[in-house]
Design an enzyme around this catalytic site. Structure first.
Site, mmCIF file in Angstrom:
data_model
loop_
_atom_site.group_PDB
_atom_site.id
_atom_site.type_symbol
_atom_site.label_atom_id
_atom_site.label_comp_id
_atom_site.label_asym_id
_atom_site.label_seq_id
_atom_site.Cartn_x
_atom_site.Cartn_y
_atom_site.Cartn_z
ATOM 1 N N MET A 1 0.842 -1.188 0.000
ATOM 2 C CA MET A 1 0.000 0.000 0.000
ATOM 3 C C MET A 1 0.882 1.245 0.000
ATOM 4 O O MET A 1 1.944 1.260 0.617
ATOM 5 C CB MET A 1 -0.906 0.023 1.225
ATOM 6 C CG MET A 1 -1.812 -1.203 1.321
ATOM 7 S SD MET A 1 -3.045 -1.262 0.010
ATOM 8 C CE MET A 1 -4.492 -0.820 0.921
ATOM 9 N N CYS A 2 0.426 2.287 -0.648
ATOM 10 C CA CYS A 2 1.185 3.522 -0.777
ATOM 11 C C CYS A 2 0.786 4.503 0.321
ATOM 12 O O CYS A 2 -0.126 4.261 1.102
ATOM 13 C CB CYS A 2 0.918 4.148 -2.140
ATOM 14 S SG CYS A 2 1.112 3.002 -3.538
ATOM 15 N N ARG A 3 1.491 5.625 0.376
ATOM 16 C CA ARG A 3 1.150 6.740 1.261
ATOM 17 C C ARG A 3 1.113 8.012 0.426
ATOM 18 O O ARG A 3 1.885 8.166 -0.524
ATOM 19 C CB ARG A 3 2.162 6.907 2.382
ATOM 20 C CG ARG A 3 2.371 5.708 3.291
ATOM 21 C CD ARG A 3 1.199 5.496 4.277
ATOM 22 N NE ARG A 3 0.094 4.767 3.686
ATOM 23 C CZ ARG A 3 -1.044 4.474 4.309
ATOM 24 N NH1 ARG A 3 -1.235 4.890 5.550
ATOM 25 N NH2 ARG A 3 -1.987 3.784 3.698
ATOM 26 N N ASN A 112 -4.198 5.188 -3.477
ATOM 27 C CA ASN A 112 -3.639 4.137 -2.641
ATOM 28 C C ASN A 112 -4.674 3.029 -2.549
ATOM 29 O O ASN A 112 -5.856 3.301 -2.310
ATOM 30 C CB ASN A 112 -3.317 4.664 -1.241
ATOM 31 C CG ASN A 112 -2.960 3.551 -0.273
ATOM 32 O OD1 ASN A 112 -2.249 2.621 -0.627
ATOM 33 N ND2 ASN A 112 -3.473 3.637 0.940
#
Length: 260
Positions: A1-3, A112
């Site tokens: 998962m991204c931020r 995200n």
């Protein structure tokens, strides 16, 4: 998962969001607190608005924490509206074209989450992109397809409805040809005038989103994770909600993806 993190308000240096806070976006690229993977090292990107209608864009494949050019850029550039993203790939290659944000015309977009089993139906998803928008399909991510489908669905006229329709179409493809979880999503996007965010999931796990007004900066911040625990309190955007931030304040509406 991204931020990711985004800002809208009075002009500030990009570093006020991206590198200075105790839990800045660069700090989150090494040690995120509210996602499966603490490290987000598969590239980064910034889209910012200045004197032209279309945003400037800087993306690279290096981890955000190790790029000295990024720190130099955010220390010098001021903007009243920008989006920034650190990436943790969910399957597509680490390349500049797969780094967020994505841009087309005056729009910028970052995401995200995941569309379950995307690699199983990527060709079918690409075929949904109309010819007049396909020139903007530079990479191989589900996020970029989602952005282009939202543009097709009328992002200029009605951002919330356009994104709902695009999410519903991708979720339907995942249910027909992909895998669970079919859709997990937090999105930030802008047309250069307003900042929008959404939080949604087809199951009970929706990626985190927070927002607050900062009196010290004179603007709104919307983020995957709070940048610090001091100052004004952070508000959690609930799952199934769509946020619009303007100089007049924050508006929250239900976000309910649907197919016509």
């Amino acid at each position: 998962m991204c931020r990711w993190a985004a800002y809208s308000g009075a002009d500030v240096f990009l570093e006020d969001i991206i590198s200075i806070p105790a839990h800045s976006l660069i700090a989150q690229s090494q040690k995120a607190a509210e996602c499966k993977t603490a490290t987000n090292g598969d590239g980064f990107g910034i889209a910012w608005y200045g004197q032209r209608p279309e945003p400037g864009l800087y993306r690279d494949v290096y981890p955000a924490w190790s790029d000295c050019n990024l720190r130099a850029l955010v220390r010098q550039v001021k903007s009243g509206l920008f989006l920034a993203h650190v990436r943790a790939s969910t399957g597509s290659a680490t390349s500049r074209n797969n780094c967020h944000p994505f841009t087309a015309g005056r729009w910028s977009f970052m995401h995200n989450g995941q569309v379950g089993g995307f690699e199983k139906f990527r060709r079918h998803a690409d075929m949904c992109i109309p010819d007049e928008l396909y020139e903007h399909r530079k990479g191989a991510t589900d996020s970029e397809v989602l952005f282009l489908l939202a543009l097709q669905q009328g992002l200029d006229a009605d951002p919330k409805t356009a994104l709902e329709r695009a999410v519903a179409r991708m979720e339907a493809l995942s249910r027909a040809r992909g895998a669970t979880p079919h859709m997990r999503l937090s999105v930030a996007m802008s047309d250069g005038e307003r900042l929008y965010a959404a939080r949604y999931s087809s199951d009970s796990v929706a990626p985190s989103v927070y927002y607050r007004w900062s009196s010290s900066m004179g603007g709104w911040a919307v983020v995957s994770e709070p940048l610090e625990q001091t100052g004004e309190a952070w508000n959690e955007l609930k799952p199934g909600a769509f946020l619009t931030l303007t100089g007049d304040g924050a508006e929250i509406e239900p976000f309910q993806p649907f197919l016509e």
